[in-house]
Scaffold this motif. Structure first.
Motif, PDB file in Angstrom:
ATOM      1  N   ILE A   1      -0.467  -6.201   1.221  1.00  0.00           N
ATOM      2  CA  ILE A   1      -0.071  -6.101  -0.185  1.00  0.00           C
ATOM      3  C   ILE A   1       1.355  -5.553  -0.298  1.00  0.00           C
TER       4      ILE A   1
ATOM      5  N   LEU B   1       3.820  -8.530  -1.190  1.00  0.00           N
ATOM      6  CA  LEU B   1       3.797  -8.594  -2.645  1.00  0.00           C
ATOM      7  C   LEU B   1       4.750  -7.588  -3.266  1.00  0.00           C
TER       8      LEU B   1
ATOM      9  N   LEU C   1       8.943  -8.252  -4.566  1.00  0.00           N
ATOM     10  CA  LEU C   1       9.117  -8.161  -6.006  1.00  0.00           C
ATOM     11  C   LEU C   1       9.838  -6.878  -6.414  1.00  0.00           C
TER      12      LEU C   1
ATOM     13  N   LEU D   1       8.657  -3.810  -6.252  1.00  0.00           N
ATOM     14  CA  LEU D   1       7.747  -2.963  -7.026  1.00  0.00           C
ATOM     15  C   LEU D   1       7.165  -1.845  -6.170  1.00  0.00           C
TER      16      LEU D   1
ATOM     17  N   TYR E   1       7.435   1.169  -6.191  1.00  0.00           N
ATOM     18  CA  TYR E   1       6.992   2.377  -6.891  1.00  0.00           C
ATOM     19  C   TYR E   1       5.558   2.245  -7.414  1.00  0.00           C
ATOM     20  N   LEU E   2       5.023   1.044  -7.351  1.00  0.00           N
ATOM     21  CA  LEU E   2       3.634   0.857  -7.791  1.00  0.00           C
ATOM     22  C   LEU E   2       2.655   0.902  -6.622  1.00  0.00           C
TER      23      LEU E   2
ATOM     24  N   LEU F   1      -0.732   2.900  -7.000  1.00  0.00           N
ATOM     25  CA  LEU F   1      -1.651   2.191  -7.900  1.00  0.00           C
ATOM     26  C   LEU F   1      -2.298   1.007  -7.208  1.00  0.00           C
ATOM     27  N   SER F   2      -1.452   0.207  -6.543  1.00  0.00           N
ATOM     28  CA  SER F   2      -2.026  -1.003  -5.947  1.00  0.00           C
ATOM     29  C   SER F   2      -2.903  -0.664  -4.746  1.00  0.00           C
TER      30      SER F   2
ATOM     31  N   LEU G   1      -6.260   0.197  -5.958  1.00  0.00           N
ATOM     32  CA  LEU G   1      -6.942  -1.066  -6.271  1.00  0.00           C
ATOM     33  C   LEU G   1      -7.518  -1.700  -5.017  1.00  0.00           C
ATOM     34  N   VAL G   2      -6.667  -1.781  -3.982  1.00  0.00           N
ATOM     35  CA  VAL G   2      -7.090  -2.420  -2.741  1.00  0.00           C
ATOM     36  C   VAL G   2      -8.300  -1.699  -2.158  1.00  0.00           C
TER      37      VAL G   2
ATOM     38  N   VAL H   1     -11.461  -2.299  -4.193  1.00  0.00           N
ATOM     39  CA  VAL H   1     -11.983  -3.646  -3.972  1.00  0.00           C
ATOM     40  C   VAL H   1     -12.614  -3.751  -2.587  1.00  0.00           C
TER      41      VAL H   1
ATOM     42  N   VAL I   1     -16.471  -4.784  -2.067  1.00  0.00           N
ATOM     43  CA  VAL I   1     -16.808  -6.026  -1.367  1.00  0.00           C
ATOM     44  C   VAL I   1     -17.602  -5.718  -0.109  1.00  0.00           C
TER      45      VAL I   1
END
Lengths: 190, 192
Positions: free
Chosen positions: B59, B63, B67, B69, B71-72, B75-76, B79-80, B83, B87
């Motif tokens: 990620i 990703l 892009l 990003l 600094y996010l 957060l991501s 999320l990972v 998930v 899963v």
């Protein structure tokens, strides 16, 4: 980068993750077996093991998978067999004598307290935790919780456990007041 | 190759997540009272941590960096991890009900284990590549499992011991954890 764009991107990523989880949850859906639960609800929950299975739930699973007959539960008695037959739409059959006899009068056990040596052996075998006591202290039986499975009788080294007639018919007790409560609220009502 | 080995040893002993970096203390205190549950938690964490450190590497590299990003990343990564845990739980429930029962409640608990997020973030900070990230994640979780199992063994002994009233329960567990932590500090300097 414009914060607004990054907001959209991160939302999109979350959406993708959400879709993945959704897909996996559909793909790997676990079908519970509701019939097992229904059979288990009929069984008396004595966990006595007289059916040759370790407890009521395993016996319910065995019935559901066709491994076991419905007539192996003496504590449930004729009444229980009838209900199982109704649920599963099969013939009502006689209780299998190999698994023990259904008692006409409901029995529970009692400890002759002056003979108890406090060995805790009966506590360990009791499937419903109806025996209270500690090592080297006298034990006693909570009559209301006792299901009359008699598992503690062979466990007692000094034979101080006897069967007595239950103060209330056990079958009635079990239905109104099962030995194992399914919720706390249910237990607190009593 | 020796670099990977050092990353592994460093993650298990020298920079042990629980006792040296003080991450993941909640499960460390929460599920270490029994050996069985400690092992279950350790296994579940090992699996999820290794997987999530690999995924968060992907990620981040493919990703977030292109892009701009970065600094996010926190957060991501959360999320990972969420998930991955979800899963894993669902797949496990379907494919191996036995293992699912063994791991039980511990699996969803991993979502909030800060060691998992810590590994993902440290991987970025150390600029580890894919293999290094995986090895670091695996080492960190092995270290976590090791400490959890050791500590649960100690706690089972403590249960039996005669402890002053005011130290019973969590206080003595924390004191023990502190002493264990000092012992683990002894590994410092073995490898950088």
């Amino acid at each position: 980068m414009n914060p607004f764009v990054s907001l959209i991107i991160i939302s999109f990523v979350s959406l993708v993750f959400g879709l993945i989880v959704m897909w996996v949850s559909k793909k790997f859906k676990v079908e519970g077996n509701p019939i097992v639960e229904q059979i288990n609800a009929i069984l008396p929950q004595t966990q006595c093991g007289q059916c040759t299975y370790p407890g009521c739930k395993p016996y319910a699973q065995a019935i559901a998978s066709g491994e076991a007959q419905i007539n192996q539960c003496p504590p449930g008695g004729e009444e229980g067999v009838k209900k199982l037959a109704e649920l599963l739409d099969v013939e009502v059959i006689e209780l299998n004598p190999d698994n023990g006899e259904a008692k006409e009068i409901d029995m529970v056990v009692e400890i002759i307290e002056k003979d108890c040596i406090g060995c805790t052996k009966c506590i360990q075998v009791c499937p419903v935790d109806a025996i209270v006591g500690a090592a080297k202290h006298m034990h006693t039986i909570i009559i209301d919780a006792c299901t009359g499975c008699d598992l503690c009788i062979p466990a007692c080294p000094v034979d101080c456990i006897i069967t007595i007639e239950a103060p209330l018919p056990k079958f009635v007790q079990r239905i109104d007041k099962p030995a194992l409560y399914s919720t706390i609220e249910q237990a607190q009502q009593w | 190759m020796s670099g990977l080995f050092f990353i592994f040893i460093s993650a298990v002993f020298i920079n042990n997540f629980v006792l040296v970096k003080f991450l993941g203390l909640c499960p460390f205190m929460g599920v270490s009272s029994k050996y069985q549950s400690a092992l279950g938690m350790g296994l579940a964490t090992t699996f999820v941590l290794t997987l999530s450190s690999i995924l968060s590497y992907f990620i981040h590299t493919y990703l977030l960096v292109p892009l701009g990003l970065e600094y996010l990343k926190t957060l991501s990564f959360i999320l990972v991890i969420a998930v991955t845990v979800q899963v894993t739980e669902m797949i496990l429930h379907k494919t191996s009900p036995l293992l699912y029962q063994v791991l039980g409640i511990f699996l969803p608990l991993i979502t909030t284990n800060c060691a998992v997020l810590g590994v993902a973030l440290l991987n970025i900070q150390e600029q580890n590549n894919l293999i290094e990230s995986a090895v670091f994640g695996f080492g960190a979780s092995i270290g976590f499992t090791l400490v959890l199992v050791l500590f649960s063994a100690v706690r089972e002994r403590i249960e039996m011991a005669d402890i002053p009233e005011s130290f019973k329960g969590t206080p003595i567990a924390l004191v023990t954890a502190g002493i264990m932590s000092i012992a683990f500090m002894g590994f410092g300097g073995m490898v950088r």
